[in-house]
Design a protein around this motif. Structure first.
Motif, PDB file in Angstrom:
ATOM      1  N   GLN A   1      -2.602  14.568  11.985  1.00 55.35           N
ATOM      2  CA  GLN A   1      -1.637  15.499  11.407  1.00 55.35           C
ATOM      3  C   GLN A   1      -0.605  15.942  12.435  1.00 55.35           C
ATOM      4  OE1 GLN A   1      -1.060  16.447   8.379  1.00 55.35           O
ATOM      5  NE2 GLN A   1      -2.865  15.716   7.274  1.00 55.35           N
ATOM      6  N   GLU A   2      -1.023  16.041  13.711  1.00 50.17           N
ATOM      7  CA  GLU A   2      -0.119  16.499  14.765  1.00 50.17           C
ATOM      8  C   GLU A   2      -0.438  15.772  16.061  1.00 50.17           C
ATOM      9  OE1 GLU A   2       3.065  17.979  15.956  1.00 50.17           O
ATOM     10  OE2 GLU A   2       2.386  19.078  14.192  1.00 50.17           O
ATOM     11  N   PRO A   3       0.365  14.777  16.447  1.00 49.91           N
ATOM     12  CA  PRO A   3       1.549  14.289  15.747  1.00 49.91           C
ATOM     13  C   PRO A   3       1.166  13.539  14.472  1.00 49.91           C
ATOM     14  CG  PRO A   3       1.047  12.868  17.610  1.00 49.91           C
ATOM     15  CD  PRO A   3       0.112  14.041  17.706  1.00 49.91           C
ATOM     16  N   PHE A   4       2.091  13.524  13.518  1.00 49.27           N
ATOM     17  CA  PHE A   4       1.784  12.930  12.221  1.00 49.27           C
ATOM     18  C   PHE A   4       1.874  11.416  12.304  1.00 49.27           C
ATOM     19  CE2 PHE A   4       2.863  11.595   7.859  1.00 49.27           C
ATOM     20  CZ  PHE A   4       1.724  12.076   7.218  1.00 49.27           C
ATOM     21  N   ASN A   5       0.765  10.748  11.970  1.00 49.04           N
ATOM     22  CA  ASN A   5       0.689   9.291  11.989  1.00 49.04           C
ATOM     23  C   ASN A   5      -0.043   8.823  10.743  1.00 49.04           C
ATOM     24  OD1 ASN A   5       1.886   8.327  14.580  1.00 49.04           O
ATOM     25  ND2 ASN A   5       0.410   9.783  15.418  1.00 49.04           N
ATOM     26  N   ALA A   6       0.616   7.989   9.945  1.00 50.47           N
ATOM     27  CA  ALA A   6       0.038   7.576   8.670  1.00 50.47           C
ATOM     28  C   ALA A   6       0.604   6.233   8.251  1.00 50.47           C
ATOM     29  CB  ALA A   6       0.322   8.622   7.594  1.00 50.47           C
ATOM     30  N   GLU A   7      -0.214   5.469   7.503  1.00 49.52           N
ATOM     31  CA  GLU A   7       0.253   4.213   6.923  1.00 49.52           C
ATOM     32  C   GLU A   7      -0.123   4.170   5.447  1.00 49.52           C
ATOM     33  OE1 GLU A   7      -1.773   0.397   7.662  1.00 49.52           O
ATOM     34  OE2 GLU A   7      -3.213   1.506   8.886  1.00 49.52           O
ATOM     35  N   PRO A   8       0.666   3.484   4.619  1.00 50.09           N
ATOM     36  CA  PRO A   8       0.348   3.390   3.197  1.00 50.09           C
ATOM     37  C   PRO A   8      -0.760   2.383   2.954  1.00 50.09           C
ATOM     38  CG  PRO A   8       2.277   2.075   3.677  1.00 50.09           C
ATOM     39  CD  PRO A   8       1.921   2.790   4.962  1.00 50.09           C
ATOM     40  N   PRO A   9      -1.403   2.430   1.785  1.00 53.60           N
ATOM     41  CA  PRO A   9      -2.337   1.365   1.425  1.00 53.60           C
ATOM     42  C   PRO A   9      -1.590   0.026   1.382  1.00 53.60           C
ATOM     43  CG  PRO A   9      -2.436   3.187  -0.148  1.00 53.60           C
ATOM     44  CD  PRO A   9      -1.252   3.429   0.723  1.00 53.60           C
ATOM     45  N   ARG A  10      -2.270  -1.035   1.763  1.00 52.99           N
ATOM     46  CA  ARG A  10      -1.594  -2.335   1.805  1.00 52.99           C
ATOM     47  C   ARG A  10      -1.034  -2.714   0.436  1.00 52.99           C
ATOM     48  NH1 ARG A  10      -5.240  -6.656   4.067  1.00 52.99           N
ATOM     49  NH2 ARG A  10      -6.391  -5.023   5.133  1.00 52.99           N
ATOM     50  N   THR A  11      -1.752  -2.360  -0.638  1.00 53.33           N
ATOM     51  CA  THR A  11      -1.292  -2.746  -1.974  1.00 53.33           C
ATOM     52  C   THR A  11       0.024  -2.079  -2.357  1.00 53.33           C
ATOM     53  OG1 THR A  11      -2.707  -1.016  -2.917  1.00 53.33           O
ATOM     54  CG2 THR A  11      -3.620  -3.238  -2.806  1.00 53.33           C
ATOM     55  N   ALA A  12       0.359  -0.932  -1.734  1.00 51.81           N
ATOM     56  CA  ALA A  12       1.608  -0.235  -2.045  1.00 51.81           C
ATOM     57  C   ALA A  12       2.828  -0.978  -1.519  1.00 51.81           C
ATOM     58  CB  ALA A  12       1.572   1.179  -1.464  1.00 51.81           C
ATOM     59  N   LEU A  13       2.622  -1.934  -0.607  1.00 55.52           N
ATOM     60  CA  LEU A  13       3.736  -2.692  -0.036  1.00 55.52           C
ATOM     61  C   LEU A  13       3.998  -3.998  -0.763  1.00 55.52           C
ATOM     62  CD1 LEU A  13       2.890  -2.266   3.768  1.00 55.52           C
ATOM     63  CD2 LEU A  13       4.489  -0.905   2.398  1.00 55.52           C
ATOM     64  N   ALA A  14       3.101  -4.376  -1.671  1.00 51.05           N
ATOM     65  CA  ALA A  14       3.186  -5.691  -2.299  1.00 51.05           C
ATOM     66  C   ALA A  14       4.424  -5.821  -3.178  1.00 51.05           C
ATOM     67  CB  ALA A  14       1.930  -5.956  -3.125  1.00 51.05           C
ATOM     68  N   GLU A  15       5.108  -6.972  -3.037  1.00 54.71           N
ATOM     69  CA  GLU A  15       6.217  -7.373  -3.915  1.00 54.71           C
ATOM     70  C   GLU A  15       7.415  -6.424  -3.862  1.00 54.71           C
ATOM     71  OE1 GLU A  15       6.184 -10.215  -5.214  1.00 54.71           O
ATOM     72  OE2 GLU A  15       4.089 -10.787  -5.431  1.00 54.71           O
ATOM     73  N   ARG A  16       7.543  -5.621  -2.822  1.00 62.01           N
ATOM     74  CA  ARG A  16       8.678  -4.700  -2.717  1.00 62.01           C
ATOM     75  C   ARG A  16       9.537  -5.104  -1.530  1.00 62.01           C
ATOM     76  NH1 ARG A  16       5.815   1.220  -3.824  1.00 62.01           N
ATOM     77  NH2 ARG A  16       6.648   1.478  -5.924  1.00 62.01           N
ATOM     78  N   LEU A  17      10.809  -5.428  -1.800  1.00 57.07           N
ATOM     79  CA  LEU A  17      11.691  -5.786  -0.703  1.00 57.07           C
ATOM     80  C   LEU A  17      12.000  -4.564   0.152  1.00 57.07           C
ATOM     81  CD1 LEU A  17      13.184  -8.239   0.463  1.00 57.07           C
ATOM     82  CD2 LEU A  17      15.186  -7.552  -0.867  1.00 57.07           C
ATOM     83  N   ARG A  18      12.221  -3.421  -0.514  1.00 54.57           N
ATOM     84  CA  ARG A  18      12.434  -2.154   0.187  1.00 54.57           C
ATOM     85  C   ARG A  18      11.248  -1.234  -0.080  1.00 54.57           C
ATOM     86  NH1 ARG A  18      18.303   0.421  -0.629  1.00 54.57           N
ATOM     87  NH2 ARG A  18      17.455   0.744  -2.719  1.00 54.57           N
ATOM     88  N   THR A  19      10.850  -0.492   0.930  1.00 54.41           N
ATOM     89  CA  THR A  19       9.712   0.417   0.825  1.00 54.41           C
ATOM     90  C   THR A  19      10.209   1.811   0.445  1.00 54.41           C
ATOM     91  OG1 THR A  19       8.660  -0.829   2.617  1.00 54.41           O
ATOM     92  CG2 THR A  19       7.697   1.302   2.038  1.00 54.41           C
ATOM     93  N   PRO A  20       9.683   2.434  -0.614  1.00 59.12           N
ATOM     94  CA  PRO A  20      10.098   3.804  -0.947  1.00 59.12           C
ATOM     95  C   PRO A  20       9.893   4.745   0.239  1.00 59.12           C
ATOM     96  CG  PRO A  20       8.785   2.854  -2.721  1.00 59.12           C
ATOM     97  CD  PRO A  20       8.702   1.891  -1.565  1.00 59.12           C
ATOM     98  N   LEU A  21      10.741   5.756   0.331  1.00 59.33           N
ATOM     99  CA  LEU A  21      10.694   6.657   1.479  1.00 59.33           C
ATOM    100  C   LEU A  21       9.346   7.358   1.605  1.00 59.33           C
ATOM    101  CD1 LEU A  21      14.248   8.278   1.507  1.00 59.33           C
ATOM    102  CD2 LEU A  21      13.449   6.145   2.529  1.00 59.33           C
ATOM    103  N   ASP A  22       8.705   7.668   0.461  1.00 58.35           N
ATOM    104  CA  ASP A  22       7.417   8.367   0.537  1.00 58.35           C
ATOM    105  C   ASP A  22       6.265   7.420   0.825  1.00 58.35           C
ATOM    106  OD1 ASP A  22       7.276   7.054  -1.885  1.00 58.35           O
ATOM    107  OD2 ASP A  22       6.861   8.842  -3.086  1.00 58.35           O
ATOM    108  N   THR A  23       6.567   6.128   0.963  1.00 56.42           N
ATOM    109  CA  THR A  23       5.547   5.126   1.268  1.00 56.42           C
ATOM    110  C   THR A  23       5.721   4.549   2.675  1.00 56.42           C
ATOM    111  OG1 THR A  23       5.509   4.556  -1.088  1.00 56.42           O
ATOM    112  CG2 THR A  23       4.499   2.979   0.399  1.00 56.42           C
ATOM    113  N   PHE A  24       6.908   4.678   3.240  1.00 61.71           N
ATOM    114  CA  PHE A  24       7.240   4.122   4.561  1.00 61.71           C
ATOM    115  C   PHE A  24       6.319   4.718   5.624  1.00 61.71           C
ATOM    116  CE2 PHE A  24       9.803   2.722   8.063  1.00 61.71           C
ATOM    117  CZ  PHE A  24      10.683   1.755   7.562  1.00 61.71           C
ATOM    118  N   TYR A  25       5.775   3.868   6.475  1.00 62.87           N
ATOM    119  CA  TYR A  25       4.819   4.336   7.487  1.00 62.87           C
ATOM    120  C   TYR A  25       5.460   5.349   8.449  1.00 62.87           C
ATOM    121  CZ  TYR A  25       6.653   1.498  11.433  1.00 62.87           C
ATOM    122  OH  TYR A  25       7.426   0.983  12.452  1.00 62.87           O
ATOM    123  N   CYS A  26       4.624   6.169   9.076  1.00 61.18           N
ATOM    124  CA  CYS A  26       5.079   7.158  10.053  1.00 61.18           C
ATOM    125  C   CYS A  26       4.319   6.966  11.359  1.00 61.18           C
ATOM    126  CB  CYS A  26       4.844   8.581   9.551  1.00 61.18           C
ATOM    127  SG  CYS A  26       5.886   9.064   8.177  1.00 61.18           S
TER     128      CYS A  26
END
Length: 352
Positions: free
Chosen positions: A5-30
């Motif tokens: 949480q501090e510092p904030f580090n997170a990645e989306p589930p792998r399935t959330a990246l499938a078939e998307r050329l652009r990643t939604p802002l709320d899904t983009f890794y941090c």
């Protein structure tokens, strides 16, 4: 998956990246090394100094109105992407066990770094462009603001931007507002967020995250004792791919099953071929691969495999436009910081 949480580090589930050329802002890794700074756009200024004839201090409005606007669609990838596979070989204490999701794509808008450097009058002696941000990273030794650099030869390429927008929206604070660097084809660590200073200099940045961190050390090295310039400095992304769907450790019916993923070549290369195996690499089928929409974007691929009953290991490997192939084993790539794992992507399935 939130690792810190501090510092904030997170990645989306792998399935959330499938078939998307652009990643939604709320899904983009941090990926962050210190607390996210609070910067007021109206008060923020960018300093451009060092080996330049005309040092600059620019507001966000001056950047917008003085320079031609530019856009680039790019995939950013953390140097620790797929570290979890290396952790399975041997533990890597103190480092987040990232999966394949610290890779995301967006369209960034801003101005070309080359245009700003031209306005400042870059001198012939300048060989590197260093970036500094105000986020203090306590993990650095000594604690210091985050920074890094890229060679002038890369900095002057038209794809390198100082960006204030992402996917047609203002750059979110978590992703570097009001201004960040975008260095397509290079590890995400060089796309410095919350940028406040650009310095032209003769040598690479001596910032901890350039000189000491983000380097591949020998397997026997102690990263806590490693000094500046030890190991291999990371820059361009290595050829890589991942399986995004189905998820790892999934129970599925046996029979024809769709397998999808991404592949990324890095720098100015493109992915030429992706092979997928249902028997851990004993035999392969060639996947359908999307054309390269840009040399800076990932390419998605897909195939259908006839999965047998029982425990199944699905593997994927990519070839790039130079004919290079991903290595087979993460054991050959293990390093004490867990960087640059581009061994074959693998998932384990149970089919019935």
């Amino acid at each position: 998956m939130v690792y810190e949480q501090e510092p904030f580090n997170a990645e989306p589930p792998r399935t959330a990246l499938a078939e998307r050329l652009r990643t939604p802002l709320d899904t983009f890794y941090c990926r962050n090394h210190g607390p996210v700074p609070v910067l007021t756009p109206a008060e923020w200024r960018l300093s451009v100094d060092g080996m330049v004839e005309r040092p600059l201090e620019l507001s966000l409005d001056q950047l917008r109105h003085r320079f031609e606007e530019a856009e680039v669609a790019a995939t950013l990838q953390c140097a620790g992407n797929r570290r979890a596979d290396l952790v399975e070989v041997r533990d890597i204490p103190g480092e987040a066990p990232w999966g394949p999701g610290v890779t995301s794509s967006a369209t960034f808008r801003g101005v070309r770094l080359a245009d700003v450097l031209a306005a400042a009058g870059l001198t012939p002696e300048a060989a590197h462009i260093a970036f500094v941000a105000p986020d203090i990273a306590p993990a650095a030794d000594p604690p210091q603001p985050y920074g890094g650099s890229i060679p002038v030869s890369k900095a002057l390429q038209p794809e390198v931007l100082l960006a204030w927008a992402m996917n047609d929206r203002p750059l979110p604070r978590i992703h570097g507002a009001p201004l960040r660097v975008v260095v397509p084809g290079w590890i995400g660590a060089r796309s410095v967020k919350w940028l406040t200073r650009v310095t032209a200099q003769a040598t690479p940045s001596d910032n901890y995250f350039q000189a000491t961190a983000y380097r591949i050390l020998p397997a026997e090295a102690d990263p806590g004792q490693a000094g500046p310039a030890e190991g291999i400095s990371l820059g361009p992304i290595a050829l890589n791919c991942a399986i995004l769907r189905p998820d790892d450790n999934t129970h599925l019916p046996a029979g024809p099953t769709g397998i999808t993923g991404y592949a990324l070549a890095g720098e100015e290369r493109t992915v030429a071929r992706v092979d997928v195996s249902a028997d851990g690499g004993d035999s392969w089928v060639q996947a359908d691969l999307d054309r390269a929409a840009s040399p800076w974007l990932w390419q998605h691929w897909r195939t259908i495999l006839d999965l047998p009953p029982g425990e199944v290991e699905v593997a994927a490997r990519a070839w790039d436009s130079t004919g290079a192939l991903m290595p087979a084993s993460p054991a050959d790539l293990w390093n004490p910081k867990g960087y640059a794992n581009n061994s074959w992507a693998r998932i384990r399935l149970t089919c019935s």
